[in-house]
Write a protein that holds these residues in place. Sequence first.
Motif, PDB file in Angstrom:
ATOM      1  N   ILE A   7      36.608 -53.528  -5.247  1.00 46.96           N
ATOM      2  CA  ILE A   7      35.514 -52.575  -5.083  1.00 46.96           C
ATOM      3  C   ILE A   7      35.496 -52.117  -3.632  1.00 46.96           C
ATOM      4  O   ILE A   7      35.542 -52.939  -2.715  1.00 46.96           O
ATOM      5  CB  ILE A   7      34.161 -53.212  -5.462  1.00 46.96           C
ATOM      6  CG1 ILE A   7      34.149 -53.530  -6.951  1.00 46.96           C
ATOM      7  CG2 ILE A   7      33.009 -52.302  -5.098  1.00 46.96           C
ATOM      8  CD1 ILE A   7      32.847 -54.142  -7.444  1.00 46.96           C
ATOM      9  N   ASN A   8      35.429 -50.792  -3.424  1.00 41.00           N
ATOM     10  CA  ASN A   8      35.422 -50.293  -2.043  1.00 41.00           C
ATOM     11  C   ASN A   8      34.023 -50.376  -1.449  1.00 41.00           C
ATOM     12  O   ASN A   8      33.055 -50.708  -2.116  1.00 41.00           O
ATOM     13  CB  ASN A   8      36.024 -48.880  -1.962  1.00 41.00           C
ATOM     14  CG  ASN A   8      35.150 -47.824  -2.603  1.00 41.00           C
ATOM     15  OD1 ASN A   8      33.925 -47.864  -2.507  1.00 41.00           O
ATOM     16  ND2 ASN A   8      35.785 -46.862  -3.257  1.00 41.00           N
ATOM     17  N   VAL A   9      33.922 -50.046  -0.178  1.00 40.01           N
ATOM     18  CA  VAL A   9      32.662 -50.188   0.562  1.00 40.01           C
ATOM     19  C   VAL A   9      31.556 -49.319  -0.038  1.00 40.01           C
ATOM     20  O   VAL A   9      30.402 -49.758  -0.158  1.00 40.01           O
ATOM     21  CB  VAL A   9      32.883 -49.855   2.052  1.00 40.01           C
ATOM     22  CG1 VAL A   9      31.575 -49.876   2.811  1.00 40.01           C
ATOM     23  CG2 VAL A   9      33.865 -50.830   2.671  1.00 40.01           C
ATOM     24  N   VAL A  10      31.869 -48.088  -0.416  1.00 41.99           N
ATOM     25  CA  VAL A  10      30.858 -47.196  -0.996  1.00 41.99           C
ATOM     26  C   VAL A  10      30.344 -47.775  -2.312  1.00 41.99           C
ATOM     27  O   VAL A  10      29.130 -47.850  -2.540  1.00 41.99           O
ATOM     28  CB  VAL A  10      31.421 -45.771  -1.205  1.00 41.99           C
ATOM     29  CG1 VAL A  10      30.457 -44.907  -1.991  1.00 41.99           C
ATOM     30  CG2 VAL A  10      31.762 -45.138   0.122  1.00 41.99           C
ATOM     31  N   GLU A  11      31.260 -48.201  -3.160  1.00 38.08           N
ATOM     32  CA  GLU A  11      30.862 -48.782  -4.443  1.00 38.08           C
ATOM     33  C   GLU A  11      29.999 -50.029  -4.230  1.00 38.08           C
ATOM     34  O   GLU A  11      28.981 -50.213  -4.914  1.00 38.08           O
ATOM     35  CB  GLU A  11      32.103 -49.140  -5.266  1.00 38.08           C
ATOM     36  CG  GLU A  11      32.886 -47.938  -5.716  1.00 38.08           C
ATOM     37  CD  GLU A  11      34.262 -48.272  -6.267  1.00 38.08           C
ATOM     38  OE1 GLU A  11      34.787 -47.462  -7.055  1.00 38.08           O
ATOM     39  OE2 GLU A  11      34.833 -49.327  -5.904  1.00 38.08           O
ATOM     40  N   SER A 120      19.509 -36.240  -5.677  1.00 37.70           N
ATOM     41  CA  SER A 120      20.783 -36.688  -5.091  1.00 37.70           C
ATOM     42  C   SER A 120      20.638 -36.921  -3.595  1.00 37.70           C
ATOM     43  O   SER A 120      21.164 -37.904  -3.050  1.00 37.70           O
ATOM     44  CB  SER A 120      21.885 -35.647  -5.349  1.00 37.70           C
ATOM     45  OG  SER A 120      22.121 -35.516  -6.724  1.00 37.70           O
ATOM     46  N   LEU A 121      19.918 -36.030  -2.917  1.00 41.91           N
ATOM     47  CA  LEU A 121      19.668 -36.205  -1.487  1.00 41.91           C
ATOM     48  C   LEU A 121      18.937 -37.527  -1.239  1.00 41.91           C
ATOM     49  O   LEU A 121      19.297 -38.286  -0.328  1.00 41.91           O
ATOM     50  CB  LEU A 121      18.853 -35.042  -0.933  1.00 41.91           C
ATOM     51  CG  LEU A 121      18.388 -35.221   0.516  1.00 41.91           C
ATOM     52  CD1 LEU A 121      18.648 -33.976   1.329  1.00 41.91           C
ATOM     53  CD2 LEU A 121      16.935 -35.615   0.583  1.00 41.91           C
ATOM     54  N   ILE A 122      17.933 -37.825  -2.044  1.00 37.52           N
ATOM     55  CA  ILE A 122      17.173 -39.061  -1.859  1.00 37.52           C
ATOM     56  C   ILE A 122      18.074 -40.276  -2.062  1.00 37.52           C
ATOM     57  O   ILE A 122      18.022 -41.236  -1.284  1.00 37.52           O
ATOM     58  CB  ILE A 122      15.941 -39.103  -2.784  1.00 37.52           C
ATOM     59  CG1 ILE A 122      14.930 -38.029  -2.354  1.00 37.52           C
ATOM     60  CG2 ILE A 122      15.294 -40.486  -2.781  1.00 37.52           C
ATOM     61  CD1 ILE A 122      13.804 -37.783  -3.350  1.00 37.52           C
ATOM     62  N   GLN A 123      18.918 -40.242  -3.077  1.00 33.69           N
ATOM     63  CA  GLN A 123      19.842 -41.365  -3.296  1.00 33.69           C
ATOM     64  C   GLN A 123      20.814 -41.496  -2.125  1.00 33.69           C
ATOM     65  O   GLN A 123      21.063 -42.607  -1.647  1.00 33.69           O
ATOM     66  CB  GLN A 123      20.593 -41.204  -4.616  1.00 33.69           C
ATOM     67  CG  GLN A 123      21.598 -42.307  -4.886  1.00 33.69           C
ATOM     68  CD  GLN A 123      20.990 -43.670  -5.161  1.00 33.69           C
ATOM     69  OE1 GLN A 123      19.784 -43.882  -5.041  1.00 33.69           O
ATOM     70  NE2 GLN A 123      21.807 -44.625  -5.517  1.00 33.69           N
ATOM     71  N   ASN A 124      21.347 -40.381  -1.641  1.00 40.24           N
ATOM     72  CA  ASN A 124      22.213 -40.439  -0.452  1.00 40.24           C
ATOM     73  C   ASN A 124      21.473 -41.066   0.727  1.00 40.24           C
ATOM     74  O   ASN A 124      22.024 -41.894   1.459  1.00 40.24           O
ATOM     75  CB  ASN A 124      22.671 -39.029  -0.040  1.00 40.24           C
ATOM     76  CG  ASN A 124      23.767 -38.481  -0.904  1.00 40.24           C
ATOM     77  OD1 ASN A 124      24.292 -39.144  -1.794  1.00 40.24           O
ATOM     78  ND2 ASN A 124      24.112 -37.229  -0.658  1.00 40.24           N
ATOM     79  N   PHE A 125      20.226 -40.654   0.909  1.00 37.47           N
ATOM     80  CA  PHE A 125      19.399 -41.178   2.002  1.00 37.47           C
ATOM     81  C   PHE A 125      19.212 -42.684   1.854  1.00 37.47           C
ATOM     82  O   PHE A 125      19.349 -43.444   2.819  1.00 37.47           O
ATOM     83  CB  PHE A 125      18.054 -40.444   2.011  1.00 37.47           C
ATOM     84  CG  PHE A 125      17.108 -40.895   3.076  1.00 37.47           C
ATOM     85  CD1 PHE A 125      17.364 -40.659   4.412  1.00 37.47           C
ATOM     86  CD2 PHE A 125      15.943 -41.567   2.733  1.00 37.47           C
ATOM     87  CE1 PHE A 125      16.476 -41.071   5.406  1.00 37.47           C
ATOM     88  CE2 PHE A 125      15.047 -41.981   3.713  1.00 37.47           C
ATOM     89  CZ  PHE A 125      15.319 -41.738   5.055  1.00 37.47           C
ATOM     90  N   GLN A 126      18.925 -43.132   0.637  1.00 36.94           N
ATOM     91  CA  GLN A 126      18.746 -44.566   0.395  1.00 36.94           C
ATOM     92  C   GLN A 126      20.025 -45.336   0.723  1.00 36.94           C
ATOM     93  O   GLN A 126      19.969 -46.401   1.344  1.00 36.94           O
ATOM     94  CB  GLN A 126      18.369 -44.822  -1.063  1.00 36.94           C
ATOM     95  CG  GLN A 126      16.978 -44.353  -1.420  1.00 36.94           C
ATOM     96  CD  GLN A 126      16.665 -44.590  -2.881  1.00 36.94           C
ATOM     97  OE1 GLN A 126      17.476 -44.315  -3.763  1.00 36.94           O
ATOM     98  NE2 GLN A 126      15.485 -45.098  -3.154  1.00 36.94           N
ATOM     99  N   LEU A 127      21.161 -44.814   0.305  1.00 41.25           N
ATOM    100  CA  LEU A 127      22.428 -45.511   0.538  1.00 41.25           C
ATOM    101  C   LEU A 127      22.813 -45.518   2.008  1.00 41.25           C
ATOM    102  O   LEU A 127      23.279 -46.537   2.535  1.00 41.25           O
ATOM    103  CB  LEU A 127      23.535 -44.884  -0.315  1.00 41.25           C
ATOM    104  CG  LEU A 127      23.375 -45.095  -1.821  1.00 41.25           C
ATOM    105  CD1 LEU A 127      24.374 -44.233  -2.582  1.00 41.25           C
ATOM    106  CD2 LEU A 127      23.514 -46.562  -2.192  1.00 41.25           C
ATOM    107  N   ALA A 128      22.606 -44.392   2.696  1.00 32.56           N
ATOM    108  CA  ALA A 128      22.915 -44.339   4.127  1.00 32.56           C
ATOM    109  C   ALA A 128      22.000 -45.292   4.897  1.00 32.56           C
ATOM    110  O   ALA A 128      22.448 -45.981   5.825  1.00 32.56           O
ATOM    111  CB  ALA A 128      22.776 -42.905   4.643  1.00 32.56           C
ATOM    112  N   ALA A 129      20.727 -45.341   4.515  1.00 33.54           N
ATOM    113  CA  ALA A 129      19.790 -46.252   5.167  1.00 33.54           C
ATOM    114  C   ALA A 129      20.173 -47.702   4.891  1.00 33.54           C
ATOM    115  O   ALA A 129      20.139 -48.543   5.789  1.00 33.54           O
ATOM    116  CB  ALA A 129      18.360 -45.964   4.681  1.00 33.54           C
TER     117      ALA A 129
END
Length: 191
Positions: A7-11, A120-129
Motif C-alpha cells: 500500500i502506498n503512502v496516499v492509500e 471532494s475538496l473537503i476530503q482532500n483537506f481532511q487528508l492533507a491535514a
Amino acid sequence: MSQQEGINVVEQNIIDRRTIKSFKKDPISAEVIIELLNVAKWAPNHKLTEPWRFQLYVDEGKEQFVQAYIDSQPKVDGEVPEKVNRKAQYFRDIPVHLVVIMPEDPRQRRWDEDYGAISSLIQNFQLAAWEREIGMIWRTNDWVYDPAFREAIDVLPGEKVVATLMIGYPKHIPEAQPRTDIRELITIINK
C-alpha cells in the motif's frame, strides 16, 4: 501509523484517517489552514466553477461562531439550557472552526456537480491535514440550517453550509471501524 505491505503512502493516509471529536488545545495558525486549503482546491471540479467559500474562526473570532450556535438553539423559559452551554464550551475549546459554503445553483446538474466538487475538496483537506497530524470532524448539524445561525455568520440566501469543520490536533484517535468489502457491494458487468 505503519505502512501496510503493498500500500502506498496516499492509500495508507486514506485508510488511517479518522474523524476526531476530542482535541488538544494547541493552536493552529490560519496560515496552516490556508496552506491546506490551497492543496485541497485541486479537487475534481467540473468546468472549474470553484463553488466554495470559507469562513475561518480562530482565536477570539471563534466566539462569533459559538454565539451563532447558541442563538440558533431553543431557549427554555428564556434561558439557554445547560446542554447548550456545555456544547458551546466544547466548541470554544476546539482550536479552529472552518465553515465551508457553496452557492446553490438552481440548475440540478450544476448543483450536483458543485456539491461533488466541494465534498471532494473537503476530503482532500481532511487528508492533507491528517498528513500533518491535524484531525477534524465534518459536521452538518440541524442548526446550520437555522436562519439565526446562518444570519449570524453571514451565510447569504442561495448559499448552502456544506460543512462546519472542527479542527485541531487529536487528543484521542479512535480505532478503525469495520467497512464492508466492496466485493459484497459490486456488480461486475462484463458482457
